[in-house]
Write a protein that holds these residues in place. Structure first.
Motif, PDB file in Angstrom:
ATOM      1  N   GLU A   1       0.740  -1.044   0.006  1.00  0.00           N
ATOM      2  CA  GLU A   1      -0.022  -0.055   0.187  1.00  0.00           C
ATOM      3  C   GLU A   1       0.813   1.281  -0.046  1.00  0.00           C
ATOM      4  OE1 GLU A   1      -2.914   0.138   3.138  1.00  0.00           O
ATOM      5  OE2 GLU A   1      -3.500  -2.014   2.711  1.00  0.00           O
ATOM      6  N   VAL A   2       0.495   2.325  -0.786  1.00  0.00           N
ATOM      7  CA  VAL A   2       1.089   3.669  -0.450  1.00  0.00           C
ATOM      8  C   VAL A   2      -0.174   4.685  -0.021  1.00  0.00           C
ATOM      9  CG1 VAL A   2       2.122   5.604  -1.771  1.00  0.00           C
ATOM     10  CG2 VAL A   2       2.348   2.954  -2.487  1.00  0.00           C
ATOM     11  N   ARG A   3      -0.116   5.183   1.199  1.00  0.00           N
ATOM     12  CA  ARG A   3      -1.016   5.905   1.642  1.00  0.00           C
ATOM     13  C   ARG A   3      -0.487   6.983   2.651  1.00  0.00           C
ATOM     14  NH1 ARG A   3      -1.498   0.546   5.757  1.00  0.00           N
ATOM     15  NH2 ARG A   3      -0.133   1.218   7.459  1.00  0.00           N
ATOM     16  N   GLY A   4      -1.330   7.346   3.541  1.00  0.00           N
ATOM     17  CA  GLY A   4      -1.087   8.502   4.127  1.00  0.00           C
ATOM     18  C   GLY A   4      -1.522   9.723   3.565  1.00  0.00           C
ATOM     19  N   LEU A   5      -0.358  10.807   3.517  1.00  0.00           N
ATOM     20  CA  LEU A   5      -0.892  12.143   2.890  1.00  0.00           C
ATOM     21  C   LEU A   5      -0.550  11.958   1.260  1.00  0.00           C
ATOM     22  CD1 LEU A   5       0.783  14.424   5.623  1.00  0.00           C
ATOM     23  CD2 LEU A   5      -1.670  13.940   5.261  1.00  0.00           C
ATOM     24  N   VAL A   6      -1.377  11.400   0.803  1.00  0.00           N
ATOM     25  CA  VAL A   6      -1.519  11.425  -0.785  1.00  0.00           C
ATOM     26  C   VAL A   6      -2.608  11.412  -1.326  1.00  0.00           C
ATOM     27  CG1 VAL A   6       0.520   9.648  -0.462  1.00  0.00           C
ATOM     28  CG2 VAL A   6      -1.793   8.788  -0.861  1.00  0.00           C
TER      29      VAL A   6
ATOM     30  N   ILE B   1       8.814   6.805  -8.345  1.00  0.00           N
ATOM     31  CA  ILE B   1       7.731   6.431  -9.213  1.00  0.00           C
ATOM     32  C   ILE B   1       6.610   6.275  -8.448  1.00  0.00           C
ATOM     33  CG2 ILE B   1       6.867   4.703 -10.833  1.00  0.00           C
ATOM     34  CD1 ILE B   1       9.893   4.204 -11.762  1.00  0.00           C
ATOM     35  N   LEU B   2       6.480   5.485  -7.271  1.00  0.00           N
ATOM     36  CA  LEU B   2       5.250   5.101  -6.550  1.00  0.00           C
ATOM     37  C   LEU B   2       4.835   6.772  -6.025  1.00  0.00           C
ATOM     38  CD1 LEU B   2       6.442   2.337  -7.065  1.00  0.00           C
ATOM     39  CD2 LEU B   2       5.583   1.900  -4.633  1.00  0.00           C
ATOM     40  N   LEU B   3       5.606   7.338  -5.327  1.00  0.00           N
ATOM     41  CA  LEU B   3       5.287   8.512  -4.721  1.00  0.00           C
ATOM     42  C   LEU B   3       4.636   9.820  -5.854  1.00  0.00           C
ATOM     43  CD1 LEU B   3       8.233   9.324  -2.415  1.00  0.00           C
ATOM     44  CD2 LEU B   3       6.279   8.029  -1.874  1.00  0.00           C
ATOM     45  N   ASP B   4       5.310   9.626  -7.101  1.00  0.00           N
ATOM     46  CA  ASP B   4       4.828  10.488  -7.941  1.00  0.00           C
ATOM     47  C   ASP B   4       3.276   9.902  -8.368  1.00  0.00           C
ATOM     48  OD1 ASP B   4       6.909  12.258  -7.841  1.00  0.00           O
ATOM     49  OD2 ASP B   4       7.700  11.596  -9.721  1.00  0.00           O
ATOM     50  N   THR B   5       3.183   8.758  -8.671  1.00  0.00           N
ATOM     51  CA  THR B   5       1.795   8.302  -8.917  1.00  0.00           C
ATOM     52  C   THR B   5       1.004   8.428  -7.880  1.00  0.00           C
ATOM     53  OG1 THR B   5       3.220   6.388 -10.184  1.00  0.00           O
ATOM     54  CG2 THR B   5       0.814   5.905  -9.807  1.00  0.00           C
ATOM     55  N   ALA B   6       1.083   8.094  -6.633  1.00  0.00           N
ATOM     56  CA  ALA B   6       0.331   8.524  -5.689  1.00  0.00           C
ATOM     57  C   ALA B   6       0.033  10.029  -5.396  1.00  0.00           C
ATOM     58  CB  ALA B   6       0.931   7.851  -4.337  1.00  0.00           C
ATOM     59  N   ARG B   7       0.764  10.902  -5.788  1.00  0.00           N
ATOM     60  CA  ARG B   7       0.825  12.384  -5.765  1.00  0.00           C
ATOM     61  C   ARG B   7       0.834  12.704  -4.059  1.00  0.00           C
ATOM     62  NH1 ARG B   7      -3.628  11.440  -9.459  1.00  0.00           N
ATOM     63  NH2 ARG B   7      -4.997  11.981  -7.946  1.00  0.00           N
TER      64      ARG B   7
ATOM     65  N   GLU C   1       1.229  18.455  -0.155  1.00  0.00           N
ATOM     66  CA  GLU C   1       2.019  19.228   0.147  1.00  0.00           C
ATOM     67  C   GLU C   1       2.675  19.403   1.908  1.00  0.00           C
ATOM     68  OE1 GLU C   1       2.447  24.023   0.011  1.00  0.00           O
ATOM     69  OE2 GLU C   1       0.798  23.192  -1.088  1.00  0.00           O
ATOM     70  N   GLU C   2       1.811  18.918   2.485  1.00  0.00           N
ATOM     71  CA  GLU C   2       2.120  18.978   3.773  1.00  0.00           C
ATOM     72  C   GLU C   2       3.194  17.472   4.270  1.00  0.00           C
ATOM     73  OE1 GLU C   2      -2.202  17.505   3.874  1.00  0.00           O
ATOM     74  OE2 GLU C   2      -0.873  18.748   2.624  1.00  0.00           O
ATOM     75  N   ALA C   3       3.388  16.542   3.381  1.00  0.00           N
ATOM     76  CA  ALA C   3       4.042  15.486   3.671  1.00  0.00           C
ATOM     77  C   ALA C   3       5.485  15.837   4.028  1.00  0.00           C
ATOM     78  CB  ALA C   3       3.825  14.207   2.777  1.00  0.00           C
ATOM     79  N   ASN C   4       6.168  15.532   5.033  1.00  0.00           N
ATOM     80  CA  ASN C   4       7.869  15.853   4.953  1.00  0.00           C
ATOM     81  C   ASN C   4       8.504  14.501   5.156  1.00  0.00           C
ATOM     82  OD1 ASN C   4       7.418  18.633   5.381  1.00  0.00           O
ATOM     83  ND2 ASN C   4       6.660  18.108   7.505  1.00  0.00           N
ATOM     84  N   PHE C   5       7.812  13.095   5.537  1.00  0.00           N
ATOM     85  CA  PHE C   5       8.617  12.061   5.524  1.00  0.00           C
ATOM     86  C   PHE C   5       7.983  10.784   4.962  1.00  0.00           C
ATOM     87  CE2 PHE C   5       9.301  14.695   9.253  1.00  0.00           C
ATOM     88  CZ  PHE C   5      10.764  14.932   9.129  1.00  0.00           C
ATOM     89  N   ILE C   6       8.490  10.037   4.915  1.00  0.00           N
ATOM     90  CA  ILE C   6       8.074   8.625   4.252  1.00  0.00           C
ATOM     91  C   ILE C   6       8.290   7.543   5.223  1.00  0.00           C
ATOM     92  CG2 ILE C   6       7.945   6.971   2.641  1.00  0.00           C
ATOM     93  CD1 ILE C   6       6.744   9.561   1.442  1.00  0.00           C
ATOM     94  N   VAL C   7       7.347   6.893   5.753  1.00  0.00           N
ATOM     95  CA  VAL C   7       7.495   5.827   6.767  1.00  0.00           C
ATOM     96  C   VAL C   7       7.245   4.502   6.107  1.00  0.00           C
ATOM     97  CG1 VAL C   7       6.371   4.824   8.617  1.00  0.00           C
ATOM     98  CG2 VAL C   7       6.467   7.186   8.545  1.00  0.00           C
ATOM     99  N   PHE C   8       8.146   3.507   6.273  1.00  0.00           N
ATOM    100  CA  PHE C   8       8.065   2.210   5.923  1.00  0.00           C
ATOM    101  C   PHE C   8       7.333   1.335   7.009  1.00  0.00           C
ATOM    102  CE2 PHE C   8      11.748   4.170   3.851  1.00  0.00           C
ATOM    103  CZ  PHE C   8      11.138   4.475   2.626  1.00  0.00           C
ATOM    104  N   ARG C   9       6.073   0.480   6.519  1.00  0.00           N
ATOM    105  CA  ARG C   9       5.701  -0.280   7.528  1.00  0.00           C
ATOM    106  C   ARG C   9       6.090  -1.780   7.092  1.00  0.00           C
ATOM    107  NH1 ARG C   9       3.341   2.485  11.823  1.00  0.00           N
ATOM    108  NH2 ARG C   9       2.143   4.373  11.013  1.00  0.00           N
TER     109      ARG C   9
ATOM    110  N   THR D   1       5.102  -3.789   3.830  1.00  0.00           N
ATOM    111  CA  THR D   1       3.715  -4.100   3.501  1.00  0.00           C
ATOM    112  C   THR D   1       2.964  -2.654   3.248  1.00  0.00           C
ATOM    113  OG1 THR D   1       3.351  -3.737   5.915  1.00  0.00           O
ATOM    114  CG2 THR D   1       3.685  -5.837   5.134  1.00  0.00           C
ATOM    115  N   ALA D   2       3.686  -1.373   3.544  1.00  0.00           N
ATOM    116  CA  ALA D   2       3.366  -0.229   3.043  1.00  0.00           C
ATOM    117  C   ALA D   2       4.094   0.946   3.276  1.00  0.00           C
ATOM    118  CB  ALA D   2       1.878   0.138   4.210  1.00  0.00           C
ATOM    119  N   ILE D   3       3.817   2.054   2.681  1.00  0.00           N
ATOM    120  CA  ILE D   3       4.434   3.313   2.627  1.00  0.00           C
ATOM    121  C   ILE D   3       3.848   4.221   2.823  1.00  0.00           C
ATOM    122  CG2 ILE D   3       5.785   4.724   0.966  1.00  0.00           C
ATOM    123  CD1 ILE D   3       6.494   2.121  -0.701  1.00  0.00           C
ATOM    124  N   GLU D   4       3.991   4.921   3.577  1.00  0.00           N
ATOM    125  CA  GLU D   4       3.164   6.091   4.182  1.00  0.00           C
ATOM    126  C   GLU D   4       3.730   7.521   4.436  1.00  0.00           C
ATOM    127  OE1 GLU D   4       0.456   6.485   8.431  1.00  0.00           O
ATOM    128  OE2 GLU D   4       1.657   4.714   7.911  1.00  0.00           O
ATOM    129  N   ALA D   5       3.082   8.504   3.544  1.00  0.00           N
ATOM    130  CA  ALA D   5       3.346   9.765   3.534  1.00  0.00           C
ATOM    131  C   ALA D   5       2.994  10.583   5.007  1.00  0.00           C
ATOM    132  CB  ALA D   5       3.094  10.514   2.592  1.00  0.00           C
TER     133      ALA D   5
END
Length: 249
Positions: free
Chosen positions: A94-99, A141-147, A150-158, A218-222
């Motif tokens: 999953e790519v989730r969070g502030l996207v 590539i995944l971050l650009d696809t998920a868009r 603006e308020e996201a500062n970090f990427i968390v890996f679950r 399992t997940a990438i979270e902005a």
């Protein structure tokens, strides 16, 4: 480079968290001294390395005979054993969070993306290293696809693995997230990622030490900050006070 990339690269450098060194280093004047020293070291390291410089790459004949499994070497659940047995055909990332556009990707989906292969050296905080070939799509590539918002500062890996009855997780800032060698690896030395090395997916963050390279992904979270994530220090070992959040090499 998109406006989001420009903004997030600057925001990542402006919003770096301080890591804990010990209970003594967390309070009072001694804590202030540790925080100041670490902040200076991190800022100086990043400025000198220019942060986007590439990690060295090696020839195929320079690869190590084996890449040691470290930390968790499996996920001790029935679900993981079933996934391992069927070749992870049902595994989802999953790519989730502030996207703006959350994603749920299969291993096949990740294989369908443009792939990058790099032969780099893995440096462990415990003192050993290994040179290996890693393949997978760039995280950007995944971050650009998920868009990413603006308020996201970090990427968390679950992660699926657990240590000391706690879920493993790690995080990086947007500078490292958009580094061209930061990839989601599903192959090691031309073969599917082995179980001991984090199958089916692990991060490769080539400008940082090995504990930042989260396995069993399992997940990438902005996120904007770490305030609501466990102890708020941005990573499993960081929360325990064992290692620093920024592990640049």
């Amino acid at each position: 480079m998109t406006d989001i990339k420009r903004r997030t690269l600057l925001a990542g450098m402006a919003a770096l968290p301080a890591a804990a060194c010990s209970e003594l280093a967390e309070t009072g004047p001694v804590g202030d001294l540790f925080d100041t020293a670490e902040s200076w070291h991190r800022t100086a390291h990043r400025a000198l390395a220019k942060r986007q410089a590439l990690a060295p790459e090696y020839r195929p004949d320079q690869r190590s005979p084996d890449v040691k499994g470290n930390g968790s070497q499996t996920v001790d659940t029935a679900e993981y054993r079933a996934q391992l047995a069927n070749g992870f055909t049902d595994w989802r990332l999953e790519v989730r969070g502030l996207v703006e556009n959350p994603l749920s990707l299969s291993i096949a989906d990740l294989h369908a993306l443009p792939q990058q292969t790099q032969i780099t050296r893995h440096d462990c905080v415990e003192g050993w290293s290994a040179i290996a070939e890693w393949s997978g799509p760039q995280l950007s590539i995944l971050l650009d696809t998920a868009r990413v918002r603006e308020e996201a500062n970090f990427i968390v890996f679950r992660c699926a693995d657990r240590l000391y009855n706690r879920d493993y997780y790690e995080s990086i800032d947007m500078v490292d997230a958009y580094h061209p060698q930061t990839i989601i690896a599903h192959e090691l030395n031309g073969a599917p990622l082995p179980e001991k090395n984090g199958a089916p997916l692990r991060m490769r963050i080539e400008r940082q030490l090995g504990y930042k390279h989260a396995k069993y992904l399992t997940a990438i979270e902005a996120v904007a900050n770490f305030d609501e994530i466990y102890d708020g220090k941005g990573g499993f070992w960081e929360d325990l006070g064992d290692y620093q959040w920024y592990a640049g090499i």
